[in-house]
Design a protein around this motif. Sequence first.
Motif, PDB file in Angstrom:
ATOM      1  N   THR A 220       0.844  -1.194   0.000  1.00 49.58           N
ATOM      2  CA  THR A 220       0.000   0.000   0.000  1.00 49.58           C
ATOM      3  C   THR A 220       0.875   1.239   0.000  1.00 49.58           C
ATOM      4  O   THR A 220       1.823   1.339   0.778  1.00 49.58           O
ATOM      5  CB  THR A 220      -1.018   0.110   1.163  1.00 49.58           C
ATOM      6  OG1 THR A 220      -1.669   1.378   1.068  1.00 49.58           O
ATOM      7  CG2 THR A 220      -0.408  -0.003   2.542  1.00 49.58           C
ATOM      8  N   ILE A 221       0.550   2.158  -0.890  1.00 50.72           N
ATOM      9  CA  ILE A 221       1.322   3.403  -0.938  1.00 50.72           C
ATOM     10  C   ILE A 221       1.118   4.189   0.345  1.00 50.72           C
ATOM     11  O   ILE A 221       1.919   5.046   0.688  1.00 50.72           O
ATOM     12  CB  ILE A 221       0.932   4.293  -2.137  1.00 50.72           C
ATOM     13  CG1 ILE A 221      -0.488   4.830  -1.993  1.00 50.72           C
ATOM     14  CG2 ILE A 221       1.122   3.576  -3.448  1.00 50.72           C
ATOM     15  CD1 ILE A 221      -0.717   6.116  -2.751  1.00 50.72           C
ATOM     16  N   ASP A 222       0.011   3.913   1.072  1.00 42.48           N
ATOM     17  CA  ASP A 222      -0.308   4.709   2.259  1.00 42.48           C
ATOM     18  C   ASP A 222       0.721   4.548   3.376  1.00 42.48           C
ATOM     19  O   ASP A 222       0.803   5.378   4.271  1.00 42.48           O
ATOM     20  CB  ASP A 222      -1.684   4.318   2.808  1.00 42.48           C
ATOM     21  CG  ASP A 222      -2.807   4.677   1.846  1.00 42.48           C
ATOM     22  OD1 ASP A 222      -2.505   5.183   0.752  1.00 42.48           O
ATOM     23  OD2 ASP A 222      -3.982   4.452   2.188  1.00 42.48           O
ATOM     24  N   MET A 268      -2.335  11.796  -1.427  1.00 39.87           N
ATOM     25  CA  MET A 268      -3.040  10.536  -1.185  1.00 39.87           C
ATOM     26  C   MET A 268      -2.522   9.841   0.075  1.00 39.87           C
ATOM     27  O   MET A 268      -1.406  10.067   0.522  1.00 39.87           O
ATOM     28  CB  MET A 268      -2.882   9.619  -2.390  1.00 39.87           C
ATOM     29  CG  MET A 268      -3.979   8.611  -2.497  1.00 39.87           C
ATOM     30  SD  MET A 268      -3.904   7.732  -4.049  1.00 39.87           S
ATOM     31  CE  MET A 268      -5.548   7.966  -4.649  1.00 39.87           C
ATOM     32  N   TYR A 438      -3.409   9.575  -7.822  1.00 41.37           N
ATOM     33  CA  TYR A 438      -3.273   8.486  -8.790  1.00 41.37           C
ATOM     34  C   TYR A 438      -1.964   8.583  -9.582  1.00 41.37           C
ATOM     35  O   TYR A 438      -1.474   7.584 -10.096  1.00 41.37           O
ATOM     36  CB  TYR A 438      -4.509   8.458  -9.701  1.00 41.37           C
ATOM     37  CG  TYR A 438      -5.776   8.263  -8.873  1.00 41.37           C
ATOM     38  CD1 TYR A 438      -6.104   6.994  -8.400  1.00 41.37           C
ATOM     39  CD2 TYR A 438      -6.573   9.334  -8.500  1.00 41.37           C
ATOM     40  CE1 TYR A 438      -7.217   6.806  -7.593  1.00 41.37           C
ATOM     41  CE2 TYR A 438      -7.693   9.152  -7.690  1.00 41.37           C
ATOM     42  CZ  TYR A 438      -8.010   7.885  -7.235  1.00 41.37           C
ATOM     43  OH  TYR A 438      -9.095   7.693  -6.426  1.00 41.37           O
TER      44      TYR A 438
END
Length: 568
Positions: A220-222, A268, A438
Amino acid sequence: MSTLTDQLLKMEKHNSLFESAVRALPLPVCAAFGNAANPQAVTFANTSRILSTQDSDSVAKSFPNSVGASGNAVLASAGAHPKAAQGKRVAVLFSGGPAAGGHNVVCGLKRVLGPGNTLLGVKPGPKGLIKGQLFEIRDADIDGILNTGGFDYLGTDRTKIKTDAQFNHVRDTCINHKLDAIVVIGGDDSNTNAAVLAEFLFKDVKPDGSGVQVIGVPKTIDGDLQIGDLLPISFGFDTATKIYGEMVGNILQDTRSSLKYWHFIKLMGRSASHVTMEVALQTKPAITLISEEVAAKRQSLSAIVNQIAQTVVARAYQGINHGVVLIPEGLIEFIPEMHDLIAELNDVLAQNAAEFEALHTQARPMFVQNLLSAHNAALLASLPDYLVNMLLAERDSHGNLQVSLIPTEQLLIDMTARAIEDIDAQVPFSAHSHFLGYEGRCGAPTLFDAAYTYNLGLTAGSLILDGRTGYMATVTDLDQGGVPRAIPLTGLLNIERRHGKDEFVIEKALVKMDSPAMQYFVSRRADWAAEDRFCSPGPRQLWGSVANQMPMSVALNSGAQSLMFRIG
Ligand code: FBP
């Protein structure tokens, strides 16, 4: 002789000069896997480290097979596998949002499983597993996707496998495709899904009474799937933050060139502010909001706005009428009054779903207001329509508010403009809003993500060949060569209220106020606000002396001695 047009035609379908060059980039492997040119599976052994959460007793009752087998002990690689299994059929799927490096997990898996086992791709995501949409992955496919960004080779989706019918469909897929194992590449929700599947498929799937192994891979990029030194960061975070870092650096450069704009940039990261923190450390803008700090200090929306307005005015008095404000995507959910409103909204929407759906969009806010407590109804009524509509928008299949759709950056611009007028109407304030999301998820992986994910694939494949199930693959000691390990998924599960009912979940790792990265940021931010001290990290590098840089926040939080990672 080939014309330029011929050359350009050859570059279509992922054959740009960059993509062709990047596929040939050599990747290092952890010493445990042996030679990088021919990595070998490793075996695993229990360590003395046992994981637990406050809900471990309930987890043990609901996951008796998985907990019984693993004892919630962390595994570490224990040498080359003396006789790795052969003839296994392994399915791999992506789950949730894309993140750079996913293709390399597939490549690592294929590599370590070797010609003696079969790797099948699931298209797309958990939905494809339910529908039984699988195909065999060949060596030639792997050559085409190595080091490329995105999840486009398999596609992904956010289906949560939760109903009895869905579980039975997955069992049918396992039977129909003679599966021995499934690898789920996903974030906290997807790895929770993996834990539930591992228990469901533990036994009695095949005629001999045996089951199907399930292994998770942390994506996950988070960056909110972190488990201390066992999982310093999920993959995709480094690539996304380096892409955002470059863009924010460029915007900062523009502010000091054109000398007239403030840029409000939402970044994001659904809940946690790790992405925003990392980009702030890389670029050093005037203002950075950290959601977790807003919650810890119980700051109201007006207090946040006032803080931004005060900085804009103070800089204007120094002759600086420009700057950048970084805003974490999930901010709105961390503002105490908004958090309470969203929690009540989630319950109200879950309990009245059918009636709500049947209403015309314009009638929905009033319908919901009548069901809310008085103070939350008043708060909802005070918000601009564009925000109300987003707060009432459909939740994703895991019950999450779709924060990427909420225009927090515009809300803050509108409110800051009003606050500045109240302080000093002479102060100029011209602002632009941006959402960087994105753009960062699918870029070609940085060298860190490319090497990390390839080794995660080798680890996941080794766990399968070692007969393990219910674990998440991990690679630790990323600045010291890398060590393949496995985290028992049941050791991470907590009970949380979602969709109006209690569910097992892997808790999201939020930014901690006392973490080294947060403390470093706090010690520097006043200087960044007072004058322009920003820097431009530039485009991510895959070759040369700066290519090995790991995320700054990860280096700080893991106590690394330098910014450079070292695998192999
Ligand atoms: P994952 O947690 O599934 O990796 O998703 C991360 C994310 O990119 C968040 O940062 C963002 O809020 C969300 O996905 C956007 O979701 P969608 O792709 O469904 O619009």
